[in-house]
Scaffold this active site. Structure first.
Site, PDB file in Angstrom:
ATOM      1  N   ASP A  28       0.843   0.944   8.880  1.00  0.00           N
ATOM      2  CA  ASP A  28       0.250   0.144   9.963  1.00  0.00           C
ATOM      3  C   ASP A  28       1.149  -0.003  11.187  1.00  0.00           C
ATOM      4  O   ASP A  28       0.688  -0.396  12.251  1.00  0.00           O
ATOM      5  CB  ASP A  28      -0.108  -1.248   9.441  1.00  0.00           C
ATOM      6  CG  ASP A  28      -1.250  -1.200   8.447  1.00  0.00           C
ATOM      7  OD1 ASP A  28      -2.146  -0.351   8.633  1.00  0.00           O
ATOM      8  OD2 ASP A  28      -1.244  -1.980   7.486  1.00  0.00           O
ATOM      9  N   GLY A  83       0.809  -1.211   0.000  1.00  0.00           N
ATOM     10  CA  GLY A  83       0.000   0.000   0.000  1.00  0.00           C
ATOM     11  C   GLY A  83       0.840   1.258   0.000  1.00  0.00           C
ATOM     12  O   GLY A  83       1.922   1.291   0.590  1.00  0.00           O
ATOM     13  N   MET A 127      -7.903   3.002   9.624  1.00  0.00           N
ATOM     14  CA  MET A 127      -7.293   1.786   9.065  1.00  0.00           C
ATOM     15  C   MET A 127      -6.561   0.979  10.135  1.00  0.00           C
ATOM     16  O   MET A 127      -6.176   1.506  11.178  1.00  0.00           O
ATOM     17  CB  MET A 127      -6.319   2.148   7.948  1.00  0.00           C
ATOM     18  CG  MET A 127      -6.996   2.489   6.625  1.00  0.00           C
ATOM     19  SD  MET A 127      -5.752   2.853   5.346  1.00  0.00           S
ATOM     20  CE  MET A 127      -6.793   2.981   3.878  1.00  0.00           C
ATOM     21  N   GLY A 128      -6.296  -0.289   9.835  1.00  0.00           N
ATOM     22  CA  GLY A 128      -5.598  -1.172  10.767  1.00  0.00           C
ATOM     23  C   GLY A 128      -6.362  -2.486  10.859  1.00  0.00           C
ATOM     24  O   GLY A 128      -7.287  -2.620  11.637  1.00  0.00           O
ATOM     25  N   ARG A 129      -5.929  -3.437  10.045  1.00  0.00           N
ATOM     26  CA  ARG A 129      -6.637  -4.712   9.959  1.00  0.00           C
ATOM     27  C   ARG A 129      -6.404  -5.522  11.226  1.00  0.00           C
ATOM     28  O   ARG A 129      -7.309  -6.101  11.796  1.00  0.00           O
ATOM     29  CB  ARG A 129      -6.080  -5.462   8.759  1.00  0.00           C
ATOM     30  CG  ARG A 129      -6.953  -6.506   8.188  1.00  0.00           C
ATOM     31  CD  ARG A 129      -6.527  -6.812   6.773  1.00  0.00           C
ATOM     32  NE  ARG A 129      -5.076  -6.624   6.595  1.00  0.00           N
ATOM     33  CZ  ARG A 129      -4.507  -6.438   5.433  1.00  0.00           C
ATOM     34  NH1 ARG A 129      -5.225  -6.392   4.338  1.00  0.00           N
ATOM     35  NH2 ARG A 129      -3.204  -6.301   5.323  1.00  0.00           N
ATOM     36  N   GLU A 139     -10.830  -0.354  11.884  1.00  0.00           N
ATOM     37  CA  GLU A 139     -11.610  -1.156  10.928  1.00  0.00           C
ATOM     38  C   GLU A 139     -11.556  -2.642  11.282  1.00  0.00           C
ATOM     39  O   GLU A 139     -12.425  -3.409  10.901  1.00  0.00           O
ATOM     40  CB  GLU A 139     -11.076  -0.966   9.512  1.00  0.00           C
ATOM     41  CG  GLU A 139      -9.620  -1.404   9.356  1.00  0.00           C
ATOM     42  CD  GLU A 139      -9.093  -1.349   7.910  1.00  0.00           C
ATOM     43  OE1 GLU A 139      -9.878  -1.258   6.967  1.00  0.00           O
ATOM     44  OE2 GLU A 139      -7.847  -1.410   7.752  1.00  0.00           O
ATOM     45  N   THR A 153       5.354   0.993   6.209  1.00  0.00           N
ATOM     46  CA  THR A 153       3.937   0.675   6.334  1.00  0.00           C
ATOM     47  C   THR A 153       3.277   1.642   7.288  1.00  0.00           C
ATOM     48  O   THR A 153       3.810   1.925   8.362  1.00  0.00           O
ATOM     49  CB  THR A 153       3.667  -0.774   6.812  1.00  0.00           C
ATOM     50  OG1 THR A 153       2.291  -0.874   7.175  1.00  0.00           O
ATOM     51  CG2 THR A 153       4.500  -1.168   8.008  1.00  0.00           C
ATOM     52  N   GLN A 179      -5.832   8.973   4.711  1.00  0.00           N
ATOM     53  CA  GLN A 179      -4.940   8.770   5.857  1.00  0.00           C
ATOM     54  C   GLN A 179      -3.589   8.187   5.463  1.00  0.00           C
ATOM     55  O   GLN A 179      -2.625   8.291   6.204  1.00  0.00           O
ATOM     56  CB  GLN A 179      -5.597   7.915   6.939  1.00  0.00           C
ATOM     57  CG  GLN A 179      -5.820   6.461   6.598  1.00  0.00           C
ATOM     58  CD  GLN A 179      -6.862   5.798   7.496  1.00  0.00           C
ATOM     59  OE1 GLN A 179      -6.660   5.615   8.670  1.00  0.00           O
ATOM     60  NE2 GLN A 179      -7.987   5.439   6.915  1.00  0.00           N
ATOM     61  N   ARG A 180      -3.500   7.585   4.278  1.00  0.00           N
ATOM     62  CA  ARG A 180      -2.202   7.036   3.889  1.00  0.00           C
ATOM     63  C   ARG A 180      -1.499   7.867   2.820  1.00  0.00           C
ATOM     64  O   ARG A 180      -0.321   7.633   2.535  1.00  0.00           O
ATOM     65  CB  ARG A 180      -2.331   5.580   3.442  1.00  0.00           C
ATOM     66  CG  ARG A 180      -2.976   5.381   2.094  1.00  0.00           C
ATOM     67  CD  ARG A 180      -3.080   3.890   1.769  1.00  0.00           C
ATOM     68  NE  ARG A 180      -3.475   3.720   0.383  1.00  0.00           N
ATOM     69  CZ  ARG A 180      -3.895   2.580  -0.132  1.00  0.00           C
ATOM     70  NH1 ARG A 180      -3.966   1.497   0.605  1.00  0.00           N
ATOM     71  NH2 ARG A 180      -4.236   2.503  -1.398  1.00  0.00           N
TER      72      ARG A 180
END
Lengths: 413, 413
Positions: free
Chosen positions: B150, B15, B194-196, B251, B148, B306-307
């Site tokens: 994340d 990403g 975000m953040g799986r 998320e 990342t 956000q990214r």
């Protein structure tokens, strides 16, 4: 004309913007700079618009803003520092008691000047109060000071707050286009932008066309009927050209039968002014493209950040917002009343704005739609003329104040 | 150890982020500054990661970046200038032909250095290529360069790209809180971040706590099981305190049975690595609060901005991203291989980072979760220690370049 000496009250109303506090700062600056010629003694701020006024929730702004630092900080604070409301005043003749108790409060605080910063619904308040006081004996100056990200007030070139929202949308669209360009598989990204009736904000997504040539592939405004089959044809044609299709769409687009495109996925809720609450136009189109074309699709709703992102405010918008507030005080000092301060763009090569008062009853409850010549023939994009109109409004970066990596905002107690 | 002289190739994968191009600029700067001690002759960039490498889509970066202006512009360009991919390399032993044709390309271009900038999935690529070349005779240096938003790579204090996303989230949350504060009617605003798997990004919404005291009322991370009844109780308690409740939610939050909270409203699609595609956690909670509590509710999905919001990138993140790229070249010159460059925070009062290589096979396919001591006991907020860990990463505003009100980005042809 005899000079009206007394106190003033200023309020903020309607949806927040990144620039409405700059306008408030302009009003305060105007009083401090004596642009009213000494007519205004104390300037009060009403908390939460006319709702707070009716409860006498007033704050002495003349005393509070005792240094440049606070005013400057206020100019870079988003939303509405005094608080806002969506109160609709009673129809004239239906509830005189309401107006009389408001006038009672004006008398109690010797308020002779009423400034109301807001958009279409707030100008309805200004117009009603103007009409009421015209026929009932309390002499006062009532002025509307425009603010709306929607840019849909008539009689003015553009509205304070719009330029910053437009800049956020233009910058974010450029970043989204850059993000979407990294993969090679066909993908459609739908960006849903605010604008219930008028497409000005959505049009701002395309400003890049006249700056660096980077713009969405397709742009749909509520000024044109939305047709799903034409939309699919547009998307297919765009995917022929390159794999990463980016589409800007207004939340307010409707089908020929008058139904909103987003209606299927929305709640049906209405606000106090009876406007339908929209959400989900992008999501509805995402699902439609997925079903019809079958490629990767996603939708992005810009949502609240488009109206409160002070960190990417337009320097032009903020300085014009301050100037609008100052102009209101100057007009008030000249005895101008029952008007809204408008911005008139000089018909010259160089961008220049003059501030002129116009009868608020000619402005309230009307909508300025995107001009026909700003929309292309197919109704799926904007024209160069539209981008040229919009470009001056987003110029300059209004870098605010930061403390430990975060923006500093002015907050009353 | 004998010095390996040859060409190098660098790619970007996974990403996009606001800082991955800064890391690329650091790699290029490292070569130009001869940090490799003259081992690297030409530095190639692969278009769209290993996908483009296999098609020999290479660009001569040594030649292209002939001036400081271009490098500086690259550092402020979001997304991935070289393009990205989500290609998963074959399991070792399953498709030797794939690896042999990749090595054929390395031989053809005399490539002895392979740098891959990416996150967890990209480190899987680095680890597999490292393992393959260890047992098959082609001597080369293979290094992973982290990136990342994340922040979920193990073995490193934090990842390049995270600080900028965290800053965007922290700043936007402050602006949303300001926006929501303008009305007095009870309202709940749910911000989906975000953040799986890991809640680092969502935790960043609360950094304001240690700066100005402004933070969401509730913060839910995927590290804790999500319980709908506790959530309703939390929301009711928050509404008792003040009318404008703002909630940050990842998320990736799941119920005790392992199902994602957003599952009801999502598509069930999976990406190439088999990760479920999530969307709609905020919307699902919005509908739940509306049904259960009945007040005004809205959800905001921060989504792609956000990214890729380079316009509010963290200056600390960008400079560390450049430093990480430089460190990769330095390590390569020292013959370090099969490693990822990590950031180690000095155990001192003053924030300071050292860059150290660590075995990539110990990093790939693992997830760094938010530390237990960073989450409060109730599992509905983060702790002060969490904010103190995050704060240095968002410091400084990396003001980029603007042209006519819009950000300037570097775009290859």
């Amino acid at each position: 004309m005899k000079k009206l000496i007394g106190n003033a009250v200023v309020g903020q109303s309607g949806g927040p913007t990144a620039a409405i506090n700059a306008t408030l700062a302009g009003v305060i600056r105007g009083v401090k700079e004596n642009l009213d010629g000494g007519c205004i003694e104390t300037l009060y701020g009403m908390r939460n618009g006319v709702e707070g006024l009716m409860q006498e929730l007033l704050i002495d702004l003349t005393a509070y803003f005792d240094c440049e630092e606070k005013l400057s900080l206020l100019e870079h604070t988003p939303a509405a520092a005094l608080g806002s409301c969506r109160k609709k005043l009673p129809k004239l003749g239906e509830d005189d008691a309401f107006y009389e108790s408001m006038i009672g409060i004006f008398k109690k605080y010797n308020i002779r000047y009423f400034f109301y910063i807001g958009g279409n619904d707030s100008m309805d308040t200004v117009a009603k109060l103007s009409a009421y006081t015209r026929t009932h004996s309390y002499e006062m100056v009532i002025l509307g000071v425009p603010k709306t990200i929607d840019n849909d007030l008539v009689g003015t070139d553009h509205t304070p707050g719009f330029g910053s929202a437009a800049k956020y949308i233009a910058v974010t669209t450029q970043e989204i286009i850059r993000d979407c360009a990294v993969y090679r598989i066909p993908a459609v990204t739908i960006v849903e932008i605010m604008g219930r009736d008028a497409g000005w904000l959505t049009a701002a997504s395309a400003i890049g066309r006249v700056v660096n040539g980077i713009e969405p592939d397709l742009v749909y405004l509520p000024e044109r009927t939305f047709d799903m089959q034409s939309f699919f044809a547009d998307v297919r044609a765009a995917l022929e050209k390159h794999p990463n299709v980016v589409i800007a769409v207004s939340e307010g687009v409707r089908f020929a039968d008058g139904h909103y495109v987003g209606e299927g996925t929305q709640t049906g809720a209405k606000d106090a002014f009876g406007h339908a609450y929209l959400a989900g136009t992008g999501k509805a189109l995402e699902l439609a493209v997925k079903a019809e074309i079958g490629c990767k699709v996603r939708s992005i709703e810009l949502n609240l950040p488009q109206r409160c992102a002070a960190h990417i405010a337009s320097a032009t918008d903020l300085s014009e917002s301050v100037a609008t507030g100052r102009a209101a005080i100057k007009c008030a000092g000249e005895g101008v009343t029952r008007c809204m301060i408008t911005a008139q763009r000089a018909d010259a090569e160089e961008y220049k704005i003059e501030y002129l008062p116009k009868d608020v009853s000619e402005i309230a409850n009307k909508i300025k739609f995107v001009n026909d010549e700003y929309i292309n023939e197919k109704g799926n994009h904007v024209t160069d003329a539209c981008c040229q109109y919009l470009l001056p409004l987003i110029l300059g970066e209004a870098n605010g104040f930061y403390e430990n990596g975060l923006p500093k905002h002015l907050i009353f107690d």
